[in-house]
Design a protein around this motif. Structure first.
Motif, short mmCIF file in Angstrom:
data_model
loop_
_atom_site.label_atom_id
_atom_site.label_comp_id
_atom_site.label_asym_id
_atom_site.label_seq_id
_atom_site.Cartn_x
_atom_site.Cartn_y
_atom_site.Cartn_z
N UNK C 208 80.68 63.31 -8.21
CA UNK C 208 80.62 64.13 -9.19
C UNK C 208 79.07 64.87 -9.08
N UNK C 209 78.63 64.39 -8.13
CA UNK C 209 77.71 65.13 -7.40
C UNK C 209 77.65 66.72 -7.01
N UNK C 210 78.75 66.89 -6.56
CA UNK C 210 78.90 68.17 -6.63
C UNK C 210 79.17 69.40 -7.73
N UNK C 211 79.38 68.08 -9.40
CA UNK C 211 79.92 69.11 -9.71
C UNK C 211 79.13 68.42 -11.11
N UNK C 212 78.20 68.74 -11.17
CA UNK C 212 77.33 68.91 -12.24
C UNK C 212 76.39 67.45 -13.09
N UNK C 213 76.44 66.38 -11.58
CA UNK C 213 75.72 65.36 -12.37
C UNK C 213 74.73 65.52 -10.63
N UNK C 214 73.08 64.98 -11.49
CA UNK C 214 72.09 64.97 -10.10
C UNK C 214 72.34 64.13 -8.86
N UNK C 215 72.72 62.81 -8.91
CA UNK C 215 73.23 62.24 -7.97
C UNK C 215 74.70 61.06 -7.83
N UNK C 216 75.16 60.57 -7.89
CA UNK C 216 76.20 59.32 -8.89
C UNK C 216 77.56 59.73 -7.45
N UNK C 217 78.04 59.35 -7.56
CA UNK C 217 79.49 59.24 -6.73
C UNK C 217 80.45 57.34 -7.38
N UNK C 218 81.82 57.40 -8.02
CA UNK C 218 81.88 56.61 -8.16
C UNK C 218 83.02 55.79 -6.57
N UNK C 219 83.24 55.10 -6.58
CA UNK C 219 84.07 54.40 -5.61
C UNK C 219 85.33 53.60 -6.46
N UNK C 220 85.75 54.00 -6.55
CA UNK C 220 87.27 53.12 -7.49
C UNK C 220 88.17 53.30 -6.23
#
Lengths: 351, 351, 351, 351
Positions: C208-220
């Protein structure tokens, strides 16, 4: 022809036993008590003897396997975020199950191209200058070369020195995996010093296990500032043997009266004899003239099968279809080589 | 009194050499070639022999040191985020330079109290139930006990079984550091099975180096599902010896005709003899009646100094001022013990 | 032309800020107290929302960077002695400074060939069958693919499924580095489910970080049996954020009303617009038709220099001389693209 | 009494949100593009501001959690074979799931006694001189102290300096876990310089997350020779955030106009208010006069239960039966404290 019970084995120099001088040394050192963990007299003498052999002050650490010697050296020379430059065909890259990565907390083995399993110095110079200072990339850590190589080829002294110069320019250490160090010296006729520190080598895995001892390798440091770190890395890997005298006795006998060199000469000679004998046959291709005790050649598939059926043993079809690897050792005899050549001849005659 | 050249050494059972049967076995196995890396006949037979000894199917992995055996077991039994429960005085906690932490990628050694260097089962039960499921805390990983302990004391079979039950309840494995396994069996008179898998032990470091071989330890797995992981961990630690037959020959001779037990009996007997002899003097305090081959006692400081001056050697003042540790081995003789006792007697007489 | 203060930046989608919806969500979630370490309501709701999006039960772990998400997944899917199969051009292999090796205790990244930065399924099938069971070699650990790739290309759903089948046959897990997952879905028009678990993906780094959030990724995780291990690995890496609600608020807003998809559409569209505009010039070569938000092309060296001099910024000459990489983001506007194209046009006219 | 929807939470300062100044800073920094990975202007300015605050040249590395800050520092200060001296009650020892052991490749956390969760300098001096040079034991690696401690107590400046002197004598680094650094400065009234480098601290985890930001901590190095190593360790742990400006904006606002200090004063004041209020009751015992924002006290079990039933939340019975921990934050208000005190009063009245 005698009914030769033991199969003719050219699988590996690891299949041989130990020299009688080494066994005798084990027996001799067994009497009485000795200080443990390397503080015995025999162990302390090894450093002196290797210093003489290498004409340089050295720190020495005995371990029981080449993988341990290599991994401990590499983890000491490279930080966890380092690139360990090596040839794609090197033992550390292919045959140690990522032990260097384990010991080094995840340093990265980076392949550097070159013919005959040898790193090319120009390619190395390019590699060590890539992405230097880039936080997203591992950084120049150290270089590891194998002498003799896994293909049985040799770096010349000047080739090593060229690599050493690249290392010096890049301010990184040079490690030599010398599991077949003796075979290389025997062929090149140079001094151990010329092939190592004089050419820029900082740390050497000085092999003995493949060349006449039961199981002993020496980490030889020409840069003694690394000694303390090596000591702790060896301990934490479970390689600080308590009854160290038994490793030292092997190494002592190995060094005495140049047994190491004599064993290597015999081993090399047998590979030469194999090569000459096999090279006479049109159907067999010698892939690389053997410079040490390893011979790679190409056999017709049916020939390989025939020899295996007769109880000969060697590695084959692992690198490429048809490719056969024959390894000799200090214990290989003329008789064994000739018997193998006779079987080849007989099989080819029948065909 | 004869001029006894070799100093009387009670430093460690590591100072002794190897039994002659073991040396003979090395010589015998040296002829001919053998498959490397443990695929030789001798190595493959060891598993069968240990299975018989333990009356249980086992997987066996030979390594050259106890630190390696222990660390490989612990890294396999516990995840990196596990607590490895042990006694504060245990070898893994004190004398392996955090090798278990290195092998396990940072598992945490958690001390469990207990007298005589033995984990108390009730304390263990409390420990394994603390902060279970709490993401901020390491989780129950495994338990490691030492038999005989570093103090020369022994767990009874039922004490081990109690600990085994706690492990089972907590669903974690039980490891035994058996670097002096033989000494324990010799004293307890139980079977190896009783002291291990019947009491809940899943993985054993079966020591031999301290008791008559040159350098060989066996990881004995009663839970064979761990075998593959152990195999890779051993390889990556540089402990898959190429000429494995030489480790196996040692172990084979050690097991043959119960040499392991005979050696341990001798070693224990000598500690007993020391204890009885020293116990007669008022100025000397026996701190713990020896159950194996280690004797802790308290000497007047001047006595310690006098004996050291006479060339006796032993560890002292390391645990507490005045505390002396005397360790016997299979190679210790009546003559040596009596000579030491005479010197003590003489020194006390002079005082 | 207006005096455009901000330089035209096509360096990376990392240079953009965050969507206003995301900033608003941060503000909204800031009131009052919330349970720490992910036990707050907002965080617990994310799992439900991602389960809906993916039409599958999932376990979700938020972290702050893609390197963390990838490394934690890989260390969980592969044992330390595993091979992690990936493309030579992958981010995990080139741009994470051997973080996967660090997290995994030294697993080995093994390159699998394929065009356009994509693993070829046939090559993978060959790779996973090499040296299986050979103790000297790392063993099949897991596969990692990047979608969209570092070249801006895409795996088709069936290409992923082919790789998934190879993984299933080899009994190893499939990881997807989805740092540009949204860009891929936007182009392919498939469902998230089709591109992941339906094609065999077990663990996803949902970027998500590269696409509009500050810094958050989800391990799914689609394989929930790995959840506990992931939880501890995240904690031990310092990625269990205490005020987790602030990561969750970002992810929540990112998922709401398909902001993730809208952002990706905009980003992709801008890359398309760049490609079309640049493709009209004979002196410029589009190296790969952009399928996501990355465009690789070849510029005359003087053109690159001219644009840099004018304050445009982008990566160049890093892969090969003359090669330029332009990356767009959700924040890139028509105005910016057109302004860049005008400058290119002007420069070419002058030449 | 109003129907207070939000439960009165004294669980942790982690439960609070962020200061409005911080949220505003996030919004402000969101416009336009910025260089990634910390090469943006905002990030580069942080180093200058912290240098001013600390009156010393510093290298600064932002990360998202205290565990990351601590573990990266410790792995840099101590070799893998080092002892990391800390208090048994420290966060690194108890609450980080052995993250320091993971980052450091298995360094050993060694507890040093001392009252009130503080290392005693004399005990430390003894600890760092034990088994120095003994290859079987980990060696002095570094010291880590927590300021304010996990009990809410404080080291005086001279106590830190005493510890700093021991470190200097032993030639090891001193790390300060300053997750509640601000609370300590607020109470002691000293300068940040006095409490750190002037007292011998080499590396500081400068906490902000517990005191008014969303999630940002600064590794502050007073010994800049460690900077490069820290940079790579941060990257490999997945803590080099791409959009670093968002961490920096938080830290920038936190430092501006001494927000950090104002927040800490408020937080401390509320703990004081709680302590005074609760101290009036005979049935309640204040275990340690609060010096920061943590209050440990002993409640009758029924009182704890009554308060929990009413929706108050706090940790209890985790350290010892009856022991309650109350933590305040910058966001805690007089109103909340007084409401809590009223409930306590009411419950005691009813009893």
């Amino acid at each position: 022809m005698p009914n030769f019970q033991t199969p003719l084995s050219f699988i590996s120099d690891n299949c041989a036993g130990a020299s009688s001088e080494v066994m005798q040394a084990l027996l001799s050192c067994n009497s009485g008590s000795a200080n443990p963990y390397g503080s015995d007299d025999l162990t302390m003498g090894i450093e002196t003897k290797l210093a003489e052999l290498f004409e340089h002050e050295v720190s020495v650490f005995l371990v029981s396997t080449g993988t341990a010697a290599n991994s401990i050296c590499l983890a000491t020379l490279s930080p966890p975020w380092g690139s360990v430059y090596c040839h794609a065909q090197s033992h550390i890259n292919n045959d140690e199950c990522a032990a260097p990565e384990f010991f080094s907390q995840g340093a990265k083995l980076v392949s550097v191209p070159g013919i005959a399993a040898k790193i090319d110095a120009q390619e190395l110079a390019a590699a060590v200058s890539r992405r230097v200072g880039d936080i997203h990339s591992t950084q120049p850590g150290c270089v590891s070369i194998t002498q003799a190589t896994e293909l049985g080829t040799l770096y010349t002294v000047s080739e090593i020195a060229e690599i050493g110069e690249v290392c010096q320019s890049a301010n990184i250490g040079l490690h030599m995996d010398g599991s077949r160090f003796a075979n290389a010296v025997a062929t090149l006729g140079c001094s151990p010093a010329q092939m190592t520190w004089k050419a820029g080598v900082k740390a050497l895995s000085f092999g003995a296990s493949k060349n006449g001892v039961l199981g002993a390798e020496a980490i030889v440091l020409f840069d003694q500032s690394l000694a303390q770190e090596i000591a702790f890395r060896r301990k934490r890997a479970g390689h600080l043997t308590s009854k160290m005298r038994f490793l030292s006795a092997q190494m002592d006998a190995y060094l005495k009266d140049d047994l190491w060199l004599a064993n290597a000469h015999q081993s090399n000679l047998m590979a030469q004899r194999l090569s000459e004998g096999l090279g006479r046959h049109e159907l067999i291709e010698i892939l690389e003239p053997p410079q040490a005790n390893i011979l790679f050649c190409r056999f017709p598939l049916w020939l390989t099968q025939r020899l295996l059926d007769q109880g000969c043993s060697f590695l084959h079809d692992r690198w490429e279809e048809g490719v056969v690897r024959l390894v000799t050792s200090f214990a290989t005899t003329d008789f064994e080589v000739d018997l193998f050549l006779q079987r080849v001849q007989a099989a080819l005659n029948e065909a």
